[in-house]
Design a protein around this motif. Structure first.
Motif, PDB file in Angstrom:
ATOM      1  N   ASP A   6     -43.343  29.947   4.009  1.00 18.53           N
ATOM      2  CA  ASP A   6     -43.363  31.397   4.012  1.00 18.53           C
ATOM      3  C   ASP A   6     -42.389  31.889   5.080  1.00 18.53           C
ATOM      4  OD1 ASP A   6     -44.644  31.487   6.534  1.00 18.53           O
ATOM      5  OD2 ASP A   6     -46.621  31.795   5.678  1.00 18.53           O
ATOM      6  N   LEU A   7     -42.164  33.183   5.104  1.00 18.83           N
ATOM      7  CA  LEU A   7     -41.168  33.754   6.019  1.00 18.83           C
ATOM      8  C   LEU A   7     -41.481  33.419   7.473  1.00 18.83           C
ATOM      9  CD1 LEU A   7     -38.654  35.468   6.431  1.00 18.83           C
ATOM     10  CD2 LEU A   7     -40.130  37.485   6.452  1.00 18.83           C
ATOM     11  N   ARG A   8     -42.736  33.551   7.872  1.00 24.06           N
ATOM     12  CA  ARG A   8     -43.097  33.260   9.270  1.00 24.06           C
ATOM     13  C   ARG A   8     -42.768  31.812   9.623  1.00 24.06           C
ATOM     14  NH1 ARG A   8     -47.066  36.748   7.425  1.00 24.06           N
ATOM     15  NH2 ARG A   8     -47.424  38.581   8.742  1.00 24.06           N
ATOM     16  N   GLN A   9     -43.130  30.888   8.752  1.00 25.22           N
ATOM     17  CA  GLN A   9     -42.847  29.475   9.007  1.00 25.22           C
ATOM     18  C   GLN A   9     -41.342  29.228   9.067  1.00 25.22           C
ATOM     19  OE1 GLN A   9     -44.928  27.715   5.740  1.00 25.22           O
ATOM     20  NE2 GLN A   9     -46.784  27.369   6.913  1.00 25.22           N
ATOM     21  N   ALA A  10     -40.595  29.888   8.200  1.00 26.60           N
ATOM     22  CA  ALA A  10     -39.137  29.716   8.192  1.00 26.60           C
ATOM     23  C   ALA A  10     -38.532  30.200   9.506  1.00 26.60           C
ATOM     24  CB  ALA A  10     -38.524  30.464   7.007  1.00 26.60           C
ATOM     25  N   ILE A  11     -39.033  31.319  10.037  1.00 31.89           N
ATOM     26  CA  ILE A  11     -38.524  31.850  11.308  1.00 31.89           C
ATOM     27  C   ILE A  11     -38.860  30.891  12.438  1.00 31.89           C
ATOM     28  CG2 ILE A  11     -38.676  33.743  12.982  1.00 31.89           C
ATOM     29  CD1 ILE A  11     -37.236  34.416  10.281  1.00 31.89           C
ATOM     30  N   VAL A  12     -40.096  30.409  12.473  1.00 30.49           N
ATOM     31  CA  VAL A  12     -40.493  29.460  13.515  1.00 30.49           C
ATOM     32  C   VAL A  12     -39.608  28.213  13.426  1.00 30.49           C
ATOM     33  CG1 VAL A  12     -42.332  27.909  14.294  1.00 30.49           C
ATOM     34  CG2 VAL A  12     -42.861  30.283  13.744  1.00 30.49           C
ATOM     35  N   HIS A  13     -39.386  27.737  12.235  1.00 25.21           N
ATOM     36  CA  HIS A  13     -38.544  26.554  12.053  1.00 25.21           C
ATOM     37  C   HIS A  13     -37.131  26.802  12.575  1.00 25.21           C
ATOM     38  CE1 HIS A  13     -36.105  23.597   9.812  1.00 25.21           C
ATOM     39  NE2 HIS A  13     -37.152  22.827  10.011  1.00 25.21           N
ATOM     40  N   LEU A  38     -34.081  41.981  10.128  1.00 30.79           N
ATOM     41  CA  LEU A  38     -35.271  42.651  10.658  1.00 30.79           C
ATOM     42  C   LEU A  38     -36.566  41.869  10.440  1.00 30.79           C
ATOM     43  CD1 LEU A  38     -34.459  46.380   9.844  1.00 30.79           C
ATOM     44  CD2 LEU A  38     -34.225  45.176  12.026  1.00 30.79           C
ATOM     45  N   PRO A  39     -36.788  41.248   9.299  1.00 31.17           N
ATOM     46  CA  PRO A  39     -38.026  40.464   9.168  1.00 31.17           C
ATOM     47  C   PRO A  39     -38.130  39.342  10.198  1.00 31.17           C
ATOM     48  CG  PRO A  39     -37.097  40.885   7.008  1.00 31.17           C
ATOM     49  CD  PRO A  39     -36.067  41.340   8.023  1.00 31.17           C
ATOM     50  N   GLY A  40     -37.008  38.740  10.562  1.00 28.56           N
ATOM     51  CA  GLY A  40     -37.031  37.691  11.581  1.00 28.56           C
ATOM     52  C   GLY A  40     -37.461  38.234  12.925  1.00 28.56           C
ATOM     53  N   LEU A  41     -36.917  39.404  13.280  1.00 25.73           N
ATOM     54  CA  LEU A  41     -37.325  40.028  14.544  1.00 25.73           C
ATOM     55  C   LEU A  41     -38.798  40.414  14.491  1.00 25.73           C
ATOM     56  CD1 LEU A  41     -34.267  42.326  15.335  1.00 25.73           C
ATOM     57  CD2 LEU A  41     -34.903  40.185  16.458  1.00 25.73           C
ATOM     58  N   GLY A  42     -39.237  40.883  13.333  1.00 24.47           N
ATOM     59  CA  GLY A  42     -40.648  41.240  13.174  1.00 24.47           C
ATOM     60  C   GLY A  42     -41.561  40.038  13.330  1.00 24.47           C
ATOM     61  N   ALA A  43     -41.158  38.909  12.777  1.00 26.97           N
ATOM     62  CA  ALA A  43     -41.964  37.692  12.895  1.00 26.97           C
ATOM     63  C   ALA A  43     -42.034  37.227  14.343  1.00 26.97           C
ATOM     64  CB  ALA A  43     -41.395  36.592  12.002  1.00 26.97           C
ATOM     65  N   GLU A  46     -44.311  39.566  16.176  1.00 26.63           N
ATOM     66  CA  GLU A  46     -45.700  39.262  15.839  1.00 26.63           C
ATOM     67  C   GLU A  46     -46.223  38.080  16.656  1.00 26.63           C
ATOM     68  OE1 GLU A  46     -48.044  38.860  11.730  1.00 26.63           O
ATOM     69  OE2 GLU A  46     -46.660  37.188  12.095  1.00 26.63           O
ATOM     70  N   MET A  47     -45.408  37.032  16.791  1.00 28.73           N
ATOM     71  CA  MET A  47     -45.820  35.873  17.591  1.00 28.73           C
ATOM     72  C   MET A  47     -46.071  36.278  19.042  1.00 28.73           C
ATOM     73  SD  MET A  47     -43.561  32.659  16.295  1.00 28.73           S
ATOM     74  CE  MET A  47     -42.035  33.485  15.873  1.00 28.73           C
ATOM     75  N   ILE A  48     -45.173  37.097  19.578  1.00 28.65           N
ATOM     76  CA  ILE A  48     -45.327  37.564  20.961  1.00 28.65           C
ATOM     77  C   ILE A  48     -46.601  38.390  21.082  1.00 28.65           C
ATOM     78  CG2 ILE A  48     -44.351  39.085  22.733  1.00 28.65           C
ATOM     79  CD1 ILE A  48     -41.554  38.247  21.563  1.00 28.65           C
ATOM     80  N   TRP A  49     -46.762  39.356  20.191  1.00 25.37           N
ATOM     81  CA  TRP A  49     -47.893  40.290  20.234  1.00 25.37           C
ATOM     82  C   TRP A  49     -49.231  39.546  20.222  1.00 25.37           C
ATOM     83  CZ3 TRP A  49     -48.153  45.358  21.172  1.00 25.37           C
ATOM     84  CH2 TRP A  49     -49.340  46.025  20.886  1.00 25.37           C
ATOM     85  N   LYS A  50     -49.325  38.536  19.375  1.00 27.48           N
ATOM     86  CA  LYS A  50     -50.577  37.800  19.225  1.00 27.48           C
ATOM     87  C   LYS A  50     -50.887  36.918  20.428  1.00 27.48           C
ATOM     88  CE  LYS A  50     -51.357  36.019  15.110  1.00 27.48           C
ATOM     89  NZ  LYS A  50     -51.117  35.335  13.818  1.00 27.48           N
ATOM     90  N   ASN A  51     -49.915  36.687  21.292  1.00 28.76           N
ATOM     91  CA  ASN A  51     -50.101  35.738  22.390  1.00 28.76           C
ATOM     92  C   ASN A  51     -49.919  36.351  23.767  1.00 28.76           C
ATOM     93  OD1 ASN A  51     -50.586  33.022  21.077  1.00 28.76           O
ATOM     94  ND2 ASN A  51     -48.850  33.810  19.931  1.00 28.76           N
ATOM     95  N   ILE A  52     -50.028  37.677  23.846  1.00 30.20           N
ATOM     96  CA  ILE A  52     -49.968  38.322  25.158  1.00 30.20           C
ATOM     97  C   ILE A  52     -51.263  39.095  25.397  1.00 30.20           C
ATOM     98  CG2 ILE A  52     -47.450  38.429  25.252  1.00 30.20           C
ATOM     99  CD1 ILE A  52     -47.612  41.387  24.471  1.00 30.20           C
TER     100      ILE A  52
END
Length: 77
Positions: A6-13, A38-43, A46-52
Motif C-alpha cells: 500500500d502507499l504507506r508501506q511504499a513510502i516507508v520502503h 503530496l501523498p508521500g509527505l502526508g504519509a 502521519e508517521m510523525i504525528w502518531k509517534n509524538i
C-alpha cells in the motif's frame, strides 16, 4: 503470488535507512513540487504525528494555524 504494497508501506520502503540529508532532500524536493509528491509527505507526517506526544502535536497545530492565517486561499474555479 505478487507482493502488493500500500502507499504507506511504499513510502516507508522508499525512505527506510536514508540519511538525514537524503530525507531532507526528499522532503525539500517534494515541497512545492508536483502534486504526486503530496501523498508521500502526508504519509511521513502521519508517521510523525502518531509517534509524538500530545504537546508536540499541539505545537504542530499552532504552527499550521499561524501559516494558514498568513495565506490567502486561491479561489476555486
Amino acid at each position: 503470488m505478487p507482493i502488493v504494497l500500500d502507499l504507506r508501506q511504499a513510502i516507508v520502503h522508499k525512505v527506510h535507512n536514508k540519511t538525514d540529508a537524503d530525507l531532507r532532500d526528499m522532503i525539500e524536493g517534494s515541497v512545492d513540487g508536483p502534486e504526486a509528491a503530496l501523498p508521500g509527505l502526508g504519509a511521513i507526517f502521519e508517521m510523525i504525528w502518531k509517534n509524538i506526544e500530545t504537546k508536540q502535536q499541539d505545537e504542530l497545530i499552532q504552527i499550521a494555524q499561524q501559516h494558514l492565517q498568513s495565506v490567502t486561499p486561491t479561489p476555486l474555479s
